[in-house]
Design a protein around this motif. Sequence first.
Motif, PDB file in Angstrom:
ATOM      1  N   ALA A 398       7.327  11.358  61.123  1.00 59.70           N
ATOM      2  CA  ALA A 398       8.348  12.184  61.919  1.00 59.70           C
ATOM      3  C   ALA A 398       8.739  11.607  63.325  1.00 59.70           C
ATOM      4  CB  ALA A 398       7.794  13.548  61.999  1.00 59.70           C
ATOM      5  N   LEU A 430      15.276  18.169  62.327  1.00 62.50           N
ATOM      6  CA  LEU A 430      13.889  17.631  62.375  1.00 62.50           C
ATOM      7  C   LEU A 430      12.902  18.767  62.871  1.00 62.50           C
ATOM      8  CD1 LEU A 430      12.043  15.580  61.287  1.00 62.50           C
ATOM      9  CD2 LEU A 430      12.161  14.170  63.438  1.00 62.50           C
ATOM     10  N   TYR A 439       3.871  21.717  60.007  1.00 64.10           N
ATOM     11  CA  TYR A 439       3.516  20.202  60.023  1.00 64.10           C
ATOM     12  C   TYR A 439       2.074  20.149  60.865  1.00 64.10           C
ATOM     13  CZ  TYR A 439       3.809  15.125  60.283  1.00 64.10           C
ATOM     14  OH  TYR A 439       3.435  13.777  60.230  1.00 64.10           O
ATOM     15  N   PHE A 460       8.887  13.249  54.066  1.00 67.11           N
ATOM     16  CA  PHE A 460      10.101  13.796  54.794  1.00 67.11           C
ATOM     17  C   PHE A 460      11.597  12.985  54.122  1.00 67.11           C
ATOM     18  CE2 PHE A 460       6.620  13.747  57.649  1.00 67.11           C
ATOM     19  CZ  PHE A 460       6.684  14.693  58.168  1.00 67.11           C
ATOM     20  N   SER A 462      15.414  12.672  55.928  1.00 67.08           N
ATOM     21  CA  SER A 462      16.390  12.856  56.952  1.00 67.08           C
ATOM     22  C   SER A 462      17.632  12.182  56.488  1.00 67.08           C
ATOM     23  CB  SER A 462      15.775  12.304  58.283  1.00 67.08           C
ATOM     24  OG  SER A 462      14.605  13.200  58.781  1.00 67.08           O
ATOM     25  N   THR A 641      16.890  17.721  57.513  1.00 69.89           N
ATOM     26  CA  THR A 641      15.713  17.052  57.273  1.00 69.89           C
ATOM     27  C   THR A 641      14.928  18.031  56.034  1.00 69.89           C
ATOM     28  OG1 THR A 641      15.311  15.903  59.375  1.00 69.89           O
ATOM     29  CG2 THR A 641      13.254  16.483  57.841  1.00 69.89           C
ATOM     30  N   ILE A 643      11.481  18.524  53.943  1.00 65.71           N
ATOM     31  CA  ILE A 643      10.093  18.177  53.811  1.00 65.71           C
ATOM     32  C   ILE A 643       9.338  18.675  52.583  1.00 65.71           C
ATOM     33  CG2 ILE A 643       7.679  18.733  54.987  1.00 65.71           C
ATOM     34  CD1 ILE A 643       9.285  18.590  57.435  1.00 65.71           C
ATOM     35  N   ALA A 752      12.244  13.053  49.784  1.00 61.30           N
ATOM     36  CA  ALA A 752      11.084  13.876  50.192  1.00 61.30           C
ATOM     37  C   ALA A 752      10.099  13.781  49.396  1.00 61.30           C
ATOM     38  CB  ALA A 752      11.878  15.110  50.639  1.00 61.30           C
TER      39      ALA A 752
END
Lengths: 790, 156
Positions: A398, A430, A439, A460, A462, A641, A643, A752
Amino acid sequence: MTSEGIGASVRRKEDYRFLTGNGNYLDDISRSGQAYASFVRSPHAHAKIGGIDTSSAESAPGVIAVFTGQDLADDGIGPLICGWLIKSKDGEDHKAPAHPALAVDTVRYVGDAVAIVIADSLEQAKDGAEQVNVDYQELPAVALAGDAMQDGAPQVHDDAPGNVCYDWEIGEKDDTDAAFAAAAHVTTMEIVNNRLIPNAVEPRAAIGEYDPGSEGFTLYTTSQNPHVARLVLSAFNQVAPEHKLRVVAPDVGGGFGSKIFIYAEETVCLWASRKVNRPVKWTAARSESFQSDAHGRDHVTKAELALDADGKFTGLRVNTIANMGAYLSTFATCVPSYLYATLLAGQYTTPAIYCDVQAVFTHTTPVDAYRGAGRPEATFVIERLVEQAAKELGTDPAELRRKNMIAADAFPYQTPVIQQYDCGDYPRALDEALSRADYAGFAQRKADSESRGKKRGIGFSSYIEACGIAPSAAVGALGGGVGLWESGHLRFNPTGSVTIFTGSHAHGQGHETTFAQIVASRLGVPVDNVEVVHGDTDKVLFGMGTYGSRSAAVGGSALCKAADKIIDKGRKIAAHILEASEDDIEFADGNFTVAGTDKTMSIGEVAFAAYVPHNYPEDLEPGLNESAFYDPLNFSFPAGTHICEVEVDPDTGTVEIMNYTAIDDFGTVINPMIVEGQVHGGVAQGVGQALLEGCVYDGSGQLVTGSFMDYTMPRADSVPSIDVGMTEVPSPLNPLGVKGCGEAGAIAAPAATINAVVDALWDMGVRDVPMPATASNVWQTIKSAAQAAE
Amino acid sequence: MPVTVSMTVNGKEVSGEVEPRTLLVQFIRENLRLTGTHVGCDTSQCGACVVHINGTSVKSCTQLAVQCEGADVSTIESLATDGELHPMQEAFRQNHGLQCGFCTPGMVMSAVDLVKENPNPTEQEIREWLEGNICRCTGYHNIVKSIKAGAETMRG
């Protein structure tokens, strides 16, 4: 925000008919006297046609006619076309071998259509097709992109030596090489983007109909862009003159790109309807969809990321081999070039980027745009590389992303690969995603999984994408063969209701609701009084259709323009009736008011006056009916983003998604309920690509995954619930501030998901996992890593 | 050789001439022109053609029309009454449980049968029940949500 204006989750106007079985899909349409078509398709990937014997089929019960490619050629029906010209590095045009709608002397993929059999009933057409004897002389085939350019590979077309369609490049090679020469760290990966089969649940279908009285044709077809179909069928395929051809795309059961293209089947059915003087109907069996709908993705890539000692990205170098299949589908060439490599900057400030792409022919179904089209492939390359670099450097992935992201105050931002991003706030998305995905609590959850013998990983993505492909002049300069504007037409009816005619086409996106919201909020009328008409070239002015998440940004903006014309004219009418100067008339909430007074009239009253113009400005045309064409200033650039958190069973290789968080910036959101639904569906397709779906050809070019029994579609128990959030940074480039939401999920999710699986298994020595990461593939990857360590 | 088949569909007694190989879904769509029941595949995988036969959800492509002689068949067209949506249909509308609408009739018919068997299904039970129905648009998220909501209303 009102209860039904922009930003409101208005329930969809189209749902009642779909929920009660009253939708009007192509196969639900029956034309008087219609005959049925069945196509004879090649069972071989590559063969010479020694001859076609149609005699026993022609005498089979109920068979009306059998036609072959020679019959089409004799009538001057042109080959299928590709509408985007790509120039190779050497300045040569891409190779565009002829693509006859029915193969004449050679078949080049399993499913290549050879003949059409038309009969009184579907069963008779199918039985008749069984009676067509084709003398195939089988030849060796090449199916894999990576094999196509090898020495000795079977050649797909004589006029495409080495199976190369084009060898194209973008970016500054020397600058990029210099960045790599100076790099403190280089991450290198071999990346395969697996071939996918779109599989809209409604199969493609068509009815061609000829009316000898008017000498006019009608084509009912499962199309995302009926006007484009009309243009291509008339201008290039020479089936019917454009003004004598009506194309109707009724309710369409999903497209995902696969219904953009102008295929052999609708071309042949339309032409044949005149030959047999009856409507000719064809509906794909699912097995035909697998063989004949344009496939998606299928890239083999070598990618390298250069970083300096501070972890800043300094260069990106990418080589991709892209599989075009046996022929060029309608927009195939632009997908692995301008829709792919121009997005390779991602969300980052990488100053030097170079990419070259070899597009190759193989003996497989043509490949073209599928949900995301080039952008998922670009995102997968970037986001796998970045994640891998973080792991190699021992940095938090990240934080490595954040360090390299384009700052929120740096827009408009010019990338090294053509695109100029309009606006965005990538770090904010993010941060939001990190918070929503907890996270901070991941380490604890990982420890819990470990205690149960499971491996937990977090990944992740992005991503960035480019939507509403535009403007027309720029697209033309890059080789595009069409304009990429949209039309919008608003007709006030005398009683005050509004009919919208849009060139966009809905096949699940809910335009009948969102477009009504746009117009209702602009004109101050209730959503229930607004009706949306689309999908019929005889009703709608003109249109470029729906793909590339363009409908709101381009089609919606055209409607805004038309609405503003309505307001301008209404102001003149109101000024006359209210006996005031036009400059003193204010328009708000559906009412024209003389400023500073209580003299007012509603837009409905103005509409009535426009159609019953008894007290009306002398120099003004009657009627309240305006249209507009809108050509965007640029693409829009949604970004965000995602996740993904997974748990992997190291004993079986089974991957389970535990949490999925999607934070997206789509600009202004018109209907959050619908937009969230688009994200859900896109993520499911992206997770499908990552974990389940993969089109497989064997060495002889046979399609091994030719049915839902063999090709793993995401099902309810194989995809996760999705936590969706949005950071709305309105685009400054269109009147609505929208960016487009249709493809983001499919773009972001594969990276991701795979990043999460690799993260889970990293400490077992796993460095990469192929897509789809099925239990079998993951298990084998784990075993290989263990063997390598021994 | 065509044969005659008779059954009750949506409360009405119907009969028709069919070839012995005619599937129930073809009989419903082509003979009766009830086109709400859809065909999305040729391997009995997609579930777009789910109807109720004698009160149980069945893929109508897995039955020959002649097998349904005398049966009581209900299709999606029978669910709403006097223009008012069935609670499961209404739940799909309220929760955006459909996009293109093509798989929807099968999903709704399947869901109604689920709730009959299991009035208060968990998310996992709903997802497992739907393994015979493919949707390419929604990612199932809102279908699951719709069925939970529909079940709640149907429980009363």
